[in-house]
Design an enzyme around this catalytic site. Structure first.
Site, PDB file in Angstrom:
ATOM      1  N   ASP A   1      20.919  33.155  48.855  1.00 53.79           N
ATOM      2  CA  ASP A   1      21.686  33.938  47.943  1.00 53.79           C
ATOM      3  C   ASP A   1      22.586  32.870  47.310  1.00 53.79           C
ATOM      4  OD1 ASP A   1      23.789  33.206  49.936  1.00 53.79           O
ATOM      5  OD2 ASP A   1      24.242  35.398  50.334  1.00 53.79           O
TER       6      ASP A   1
ATOM      7  N   ASP B   1      52.781  44.759  49.859  1.00 47.00           N
ATOM      8  CA  ASP B   1      52.436  45.127  48.671  1.00 47.00           C
ATOM      9  C   ASP B   1      51.196  45.050  48.640  1.00 47.00           C
ATOM     10  OD1 ASP B   1      53.127  42.605  49.156  1.00 47.00           O
ATOM     11  OD2 ASP B   1      53.103  42.032  46.949  1.00 47.00           O
TER      12      ASP B   1
ATOM     13  N   ASP C   1      21.747  35.913  54.649  1.00 45.92           N
ATOM     14  CA  ASP C   1      20.711  35.079  54.004  1.00 45.92           C
ATOM     15  C   ASP C   1      19.385  35.297  54.799  1.00 45.92           C
ATOM     16  OD1 ASP C   1      22.151  33.248  52.071  1.00 45.92           O
ATOM     17  OD2 ASP C   1      23.244  32.893  53.798  1.00 45.92           O
TER      18      ASP C   1
ATOM     19  N   GLU D   1      42.378  36.709  55.171  1.00 53.26           N
ATOM     20  CA  GLU D   1      43.778  37.147  55.145  1.00 53.26           C
ATOM     21  C   GLU D   1      43.793  38.546  55.752  1.00 53.26           C
ATOM     22  OE1 GLU D   1      47.186  38.164  51.814  1.00 53.26           O
ATOM     23  OE2 GLU D   1      45.204  38.475  51.132  1.00 53.26           O
TER      24      GLU D   1
ATOM     25  N   GLY E   1      56.938  43.056  51.702  1.00 50.53           N
ATOM     26  CA  GLY E   1      55.647  42.295  52.222  1.00 50.53           C
ATOM     27  C   GLY E   1      54.708  43.177  52.257  1.00 50.53           C
TER      28      GLY E   1
ATOM     29  N   TRP F   1      58.280  35.941  55.489  1.00 48.44           N
ATOM     30  CA  TRP F   1      57.732  36.433  56.797  1.00 48.44           C
ATOM     31  C   TRP F   1      56.447  35.838  57.374  1.00 48.44           C
ATOM     32  CZ3 TRP F   1      55.170  41.778  57.679  1.00 48.44           C
ATOM     33  CH2 TRP F   1      54.228  42.094  56.696  1.00 48.44           C
TER      34      TRP F   1
ATOM     35  N   GLN G   1      26.925  29.165  51.545  1.00 48.48           N
ATOM     36  CA  GLN G   1      27.240  29.548  52.694  1.00 48.48           C
ATOM     37  C   GLN G   1      25.975  29.947  53.594  1.00 48.48           C
ATOM     38  OE1 GLN G   1      30.030  32.769  52.857  1.00 48.48           O
ATOM     39  NE2 GLN G   1      31.212  31.884  51.223  1.00 48.48           N
TER      40      GLN G   1
END
Length: 735
Positions: free
Chosen positions: A99, A457, A108, A652, A455, A290, A103
């Protein structure tokens, strides 16, 4: 794959490094000392090989009728491969990265097999590497080798088939933390001053220094003169920071100075340098609030006490000069804080340095700063609700938050632009400078700023109401402040804590504050009928009905009674527990998602490291070991599965309901860490920490299962009849 080629003549016996550490950091493993191109022997010809098909090997007439699968031979010693970096990297990507995203993942569709030549055969005998995990590790290693300028490498097979739990933990400890470390001083100003959120259009770098820090100011002025290419302006901050000043300085935003320390060079000269800190992700250059606490938990597990201590020192500096722990150290954040964790953070660092000189002074300075912030920020107007005695996220500020994309609020502002016949830029200026009065818009931005301070949001839990909510998370944190301060004053300062202004604090007053907050939280936030901690709307004087994972914070802080904890675990825990861990909010609370109700990143089905970590510590505090291990395994499996199947990524946040690709989060801000090229270089700060902290809860059985990517359901079924040993050596502050 391309055929084998002859390149350098390398004496492989002369460079054999069986005693070398195959799991050294990339910086060490691919250093100049191990560069094959510098170890050339003219006496004996050897060949290096790229990855290739076995059929492309040179034909030897005497052996043409013999067919052996040398790649499948059993072997006792780990193999080492001689690799041409560029050619192998290009061939690998051409064959396996179908692709074309730099990576190699389970998505793939390549053959998922390559052949490399062994070092012991001079690159002649080929052995196969198979499967996504080994090939993606090869891609990562080749990318790193190229970064370090290597043309040829001697690559240990153990580096490619390393247990994924060990590999990820090793990368976090030896690579990711360093990649996320920053400091503010002359040596890095050209990088650290860059601000991706600066919309002013100016090409001037600025740093703002507190008025009392004259030596620091002179240091930066000197640095600006010595480095004119920086185009650096050094400014003093005013003694009093007002909403008007913060608004006005949005036209010339800048970095806020952080703590510096003195050191001596080799010649005995004294200099200043920035105290280091860890940023949330690779694109950040600022100290965040934080995030830093959770990062410190992982840093302490990994014996990076220096970095955890440095962040406490920087927080002390911020409270001293900016009045609070900031959202981040930029001028547009001067009025906004984030969830407060300083007491627990300082205590954990102190436990690691308590035998060092100056450790008690460190603790005193940290708690003096905490007490100042407690009185002037969290229990003062406008954050304190006088009727309930509880606190709210409610920062000051004028106008539209400047750090957002220019078009972020355009949909909201368009009716007002049409009303006043103004462009977006014209209306923004008029509104910010109060030339236009729109009470509804004022209220919207009060809540918007509060959400950012929380924090969280964004989330439907807080949208358009945040500034009016006495939240369970903030008040749990302040209860922890009160109990920690009481404990420290009594245990470490003989019940007499002298503040810098001469005021004497005793444990009794802080104990009374904690008891009063606990009573208020039980009255306003606890629902006996639902066995749940809710936020309380101080304006409407009603409980929210949104079920948030922040309810676990009441257990972490010790607010809950044993009976409340038992009811919460029995009734409410199942609402949050899904395949991948604890979701940020329940599915019921989210409601129906659609065009008019899009997904928010802090809502179901997403999971975040802070919620996992505080849930673990909260549950184990009340003795719920089985539940803790279960949640730990679910979360670590989620991270490990993505790491193995998707080229070593650490992101994240995760969608905890996606069994195959939990790193894909459908929310307004996307997901940091997804778009890596070749190799993940820093992970994400608090996710790194959650992995390292989570492993401290794991026994060997759990680690083996994680390394084999055993799904949670299969793992739990296998241990149903089996008792696991009790937790040991967990650092849980129960003050």
């Amino acid at each position: 794959m391309p055929s084998k080629f002859s390149s350098k003549y390398v004496d492989t016996e002369a460079i054999s490094n069986d005693d070398d550490n195959p799991f050294a950091t990339a910086k060490s493993y691919y250093s100049k000392d191990t560069d094959l191109s510098t170890r050339v022997s003219a006496g004996r010809p050897r060949t290096l090989s790229t990855s290739m098909e076995a059929s492309a090997a040179p034909t030897i007439p005497e052996l043409k009728n013999l067919r052996r699968r040398g790649s499948l031979d059993e072997h006792k010693q780990p193999r080492k491969f001689l690799v041409d970096v560029d050619k192998t990297l290009n061939a690998l990507l051409e064959s396996e990265d179908t692709d074309r995203n730099m990576q190699i993942t389970i998505e793939d569709t390549g053959p998922k097999v390559v052949s490399l030549g062994s070092a012991s055969s001079g690159g002649y005998r080929l052995y196969e590497l198979r499967g996504t995990y080994q090939l993606s590790n090869l891609l990562q290693e080749l990318t790193l080798a190229k970064d370090y300028g290597r043309r040829y490498i001697l690559l240990d097979e153990r580096r490619l088939n390393e247990n994924p739990v060990n590999r990820l933990s090793r990368l976090i400890k030896g690579t990711f933390w360093d990649a996320l470390t920053r400091r503010i001083d002359a040596s890095v100003l050209d990088v650290i001053c860059r601000d991706t959120k600066d919309r002013s259009g100016s090409h001037v770098n600025r740093i703002y220094v507190p008025k009392a820090e004259q030596e620091m100011y002179e240091y930066y002025v000197r640095a600006a003169k010595e480095r004119p290419y920086l185009n650096l302006q050094v400014e003093y901050l005013p003694e009093e920071i007002t909403p008007e000043w913060v608004r006005d300085v949005n036209d010339k935003p800048g970095l806020l100075a952080l703590a510096m320390e003195k050191y001596q060079d080799d010649e005995g000269n004294t200099h200043l340098r920035g105290v280091p800190f860890v940023v949330p992700g690779g694109r950040f250059n600022e100290l965040y609030g934080w995030d830093s606490y959770f990062e410190s938990l992982g840093l302490l597990v990994d014996d990076r006490v220096d970095l955890a201590k440095g962040m406490v020192e920087n927080f002390i500096f911020e409270i001293t000069y900016y009045g609070k722990i900031l959202n981040a150290n930029r001028t547009y954040y001067l009025l906004r804080s984030q969830p407060p964790f300083l007491t627990d953070m300082a205590l954990r660092v102190y436990e690691r340095i308590k035998n060092e000189e100056g450790s008690l002074d460190f603790l005193h300075r940290a708690f003096s700063a905490t007490i100042k912030e407690y009185h002037t920020v969290w229990t003062a107007t406008p954050r304190l609700d006088p009727k309930t005695g509880l606190s709210r996220y409610r920062p000051g500020g004028l106008g539209i938050p400047p750090e957002t994309e220019a078009s972020h609020f355009e949909h909201l502002l368009r009716p007002y632009m049409e009303k006043y016949h103004m462009t977006l830029e014209e209306f923004t200026h008029a509104y910010n400078y109060q030339q236009i009065h729109e009470p509804a818009l004022d209220e919207y931005f009060v809540h918007d700023r509060a959400v950012r301070e929380s924090g969280h949001d964004t989330t439907y839990r807080l949208e358009k109401v945040c500034a009016d909510l006495a939240t369970v998370d903030l008040n749990s944190l302040l209860y922890k402040y009160e109990t920690d301060i009481s404990h420290v004053i009594l245990e470490y300062f003989d019940d007499k804590f002298v503040l810098p202004n001469g005021t004497i604090e005793t444990s009794a007053i802080w104990d009374r504050r904690a008891r009063a907050r606990r009573a208020a939280m039980e009255k306003y936030l606890w629902s006996e009928a639902d066995s749940m901690w809710y936020d309380y709307n101080t304006k409407l004087e009603t409980k929210s009905t949104y079920e948030s994972a922040t309810a676990f914070w009441a257990l972490w802080a010790g607010v809950a009674t044993p009976r409340q904890a038992a009811k919460f675990v029995d009734v409410s825990l199942p609402k949050f527990e899904v395949a991948g861990g604890i979701v940020a909010g329940t599915k019921r609370s989210l409601g129906k998602v659609g065009l008019d109700n899009p997904s928010r990143q802090w809502d179901y089905p997403n999971g975040w490291s802070p919620q996992q970590i505080l849930a673990w510590y909260g549950l184990i505090r009340y003795g719920y070991e089985e539940e803790t291990r279960r949640l730990v395994y679910r979360w670590l499996y989620t991270i490990t599965k993505s790491f193995v199947d998707f080229n070593g990524i650490v992101v994240e946040k995760y969608d905890l309901t996606r069994p195959v690709d939990p790193h894909r989060v459908e929310a307004e801000y996307g997901n940091q860490g997804v778009n890596i090229k070749g190799v993940a270089r820093e992970g994400f700060g608090w996710v790194n920490a959650s992995y390292e902290v989570g492993l401290t809860f794991c026994n060997s059985h759990m680690r083996r299962a994680l390394g084999a990517c055993t799904t949670p359901d299969v793992f739990f079924a296998g241990i149903k009849e089996e008792s696991l040993p009790a937790f040991e050596n967990l650092s849980i502050h129960k003050n």
